[in-house]
Write a protein that holds these residues in place. Structure first.
Motif, short mmCIF file in Angstrom:
data_model
loop_
_atom_site.label_atom_id
_atom_site.label_comp_id
_atom_site.label_asym_id
_atom_site.label_seq_id
_atom_site.Cartn_x
_atom_site.Cartn_y
_atom_site.Cartn_z
N LEU A 1 6.45 6.71 -12.15
CA LEU A 1 7.68 6.03 -11.72
C LEU A 1 7.81 4.63 -12.31
N THR A 2 6.69 3.98 -12.58
CA THR A 2 6.74 2.58 -13.00
C THR A 2 6.61 2.36 -14.50
N THR A 3 5.95 3.26 -15.20
CA THR A 3 5.70 3.03 -16.63
C THR A 3 6.70 3.76 -17.53
N ASP A 4 7.72 4.37 -16.92
CA ASP A 4 8.77 5.04 -17.68
C ASP A 4 10.12 4.51 -17.20
N ALA B 1 1.70 -4.10 -22.54
CA ALA B 1 0.33 -3.60 -22.44
C ALA B 1 0.27 -2.61 -21.28
N LEU B 2 -0.63 -1.64 -21.43
CA LEU B 2 -0.73 -0.61 -20.41
C LEU B 2 -2.12 0.00 -20.47
N ASN B 3 -2.76 0.10 -19.29
CA ASN B 3 -4.01 0.83 -19.20
C ASN B 3 -4.03 1.58 -17.87
N ASP B 4 -5.17 2.13 -17.51
CA ASP B 4 -5.25 2.94 -16.29
C ASP B 4 -4.87 2.18 -15.03
N GLU C 1 0.86 -1.18 0.00
CA GLU C 1 0.00 0.00 0.00
C GLU C 1 0.90 1.24 0.00
N VAL C 2 0.63 2.14 -0.95
CA VAL C 2 1.45 3.34 -1.11
C VAL C 2 0.55 4.56 -0.91
N ASN C 3 0.96 5.45 -0.03
CA ASN C 3 0.21 6.68 0.23
C ASN C 3 0.71 7.79 -0.69
N ALA C 4 0.43 7.60 -1.97
CA ALA C 4 0.80 8.56 -3.00
C ALA C 4 -0.25 8.48 -4.09
N SER C 5 -0.25 9.46 -4.96
CA SER C 5 -1.24 9.46 -6.04
C SER C 5 -0.91 8.38 -7.06
N ILE C 6 -1.93 7.87 -7.69
CA ILE C 6 -1.72 6.86 -8.73
C ILE C 6 -0.91 7.47 -9.88
N ARG C 7 -1.09 8.76 -10.12
CA ARG C 7 -0.33 9.45 -11.17
C ARG C 7 1.17 9.39 -10.89
N THR C 8 1.54 9.66 -9.64
CA THR C 8 2.96 9.61 -9.26
C THR C 8 3.50 8.20 -9.40
N ALA D 1 8.89 5.13 -22.26
CA ALA D 1 7.64 4.98 -21.50
C ALA D 1 6.54 4.44 -22.40
N GLY D 2 5.58 3.77 -21.76
CA GLY D 2 4.40 3.29 -22.47
C GLY D 2 4.64 1.98 -23.18
N ILE D 3 3.63 1.58 -23.94
CA ILE D 3 3.70 0.32 -24.68
C ILE D 3 4.88 0.37 -25.66
N GLY D 4 5.68 -0.66 -25.64
CA GLY D 4 6.87 -0.73 -26.49
C GLY D 4 8.12 -0.21 -25.83
N ALA D 5 7.98 0.41 -24.65
CA ALA D 5 9.18 0.88 -23.94
C ALA D 5 10.08 -0.31 -23.66
N HIS D 6 11.38 -0.06 -23.75
CA HIS D 6 12.34 -1.16 -23.69
C HIS D 6 13.58 -0.74 -22.91
N GLN D 7 14.02 -1.63 -22.03
CA GLN D 7 15.30 -1.43 -21.36
C GLN D 7 16.07 -2.74 -21.41
N SER D 8 17.39 -2.63 -21.38
CA SER D 8 18.24 -3.82 -21.35
C SER D 8 19.30 -3.61 -20.30
N TRP D 9 19.97 -4.69 -19.92
CA TRP D 9 21.02 -4.61 -18.91
C TRP D 9 22.03 -5.71 -19.09
#
Length: 179
Positions: free
Chosen positions: A34-37, A84-87, A23-30, A63-71
């Motif tokens: 942080l998670t989708t980018d 996939a990404l929705n609200d 449980e996070v006491n922050a806005s869903i926007r915040t 960010a968003g659908i198709g965002a890609h990172q490698s390591w």
């Protein structure tokens, strides 16, 4: 003895699954920013803490659908793509060492007290010949601990970010303008 260990390993399940919620006491926007980018993951992702040798590269789009990172790290290499990404949900696939596929979801549920439950679900299948069962147990153990660490980091960063945004908003409202 070795034959017994191999036989037991062959009989163990190769699939693993991890499910953690916080449980996070922050806005869903915040939280979603942080998670989708992937450009924002360095702020909370646990992997740098777990493996200091890890080096990330974020591709466009970040960010968003198709965002890609490698390591790459001393333990191998991998890549992650948002598929996939929705609200309320982000779905991603991870490929480890060009052979091991992991599917995951982050689900965001707003509570009545304006907090957000963030649920992380990861599932995969170990594919290492003869020791897949042992690798599945090991993967589940590592992911249980690492995901818990990541969600705790996310909670801290999101909550501090929301507090900072509120403070900056109050500062700008209380400042006087010069004419």
């Amino acid at each position: 003895m070795l034959l017994t260990i191999i036989i037991i390993g062959l009989m163990l399940p190769q699939n693993y699954s991890v499910n953690k919620t916080i449980e996070v006491n922050a806005s869903i926007r915040t939280i979603k920013s942080l998670t989708t980018d992937f450009d924002e993951w360095h702020k909370w992702s646990p992997w740098q803490q777990v493996d200091p040798s890890i080096k990330f590269a974020v591709s466009e789009p970040s960010a968003g659908i198709g965002a890609h990172q490698s390591w790459i790290s001393k333990w191998g290499h991998g890549e992650m793509t948002i598929t996939a990404l929705n609200d309320r949900k982000m779905v991603f696939n991870t490929l480890l060492n060009n052979e091991h596929i992991v599917q995951g979801t982050l689900t965001f549920t707003t509570n009545s007290n304006n907090s957000v439950n963030v649920e992380c679900h990861i599932e995969g299948q170990a594919t290492t010949i003869l020791v897949s069962g042992y690798m599945a147990i090991f993967s589940e153990y590592v992911l249980n601990n690492t995901i818990a660490l990541g969600l705790n980091n996310l909670k801290t960063v999101a909550q501090l970010s929301d507090i900072q945004n509120v403070m900056e908003s109050h500062d700008s409202q209380n400042s006087t303008s010069k004419n």
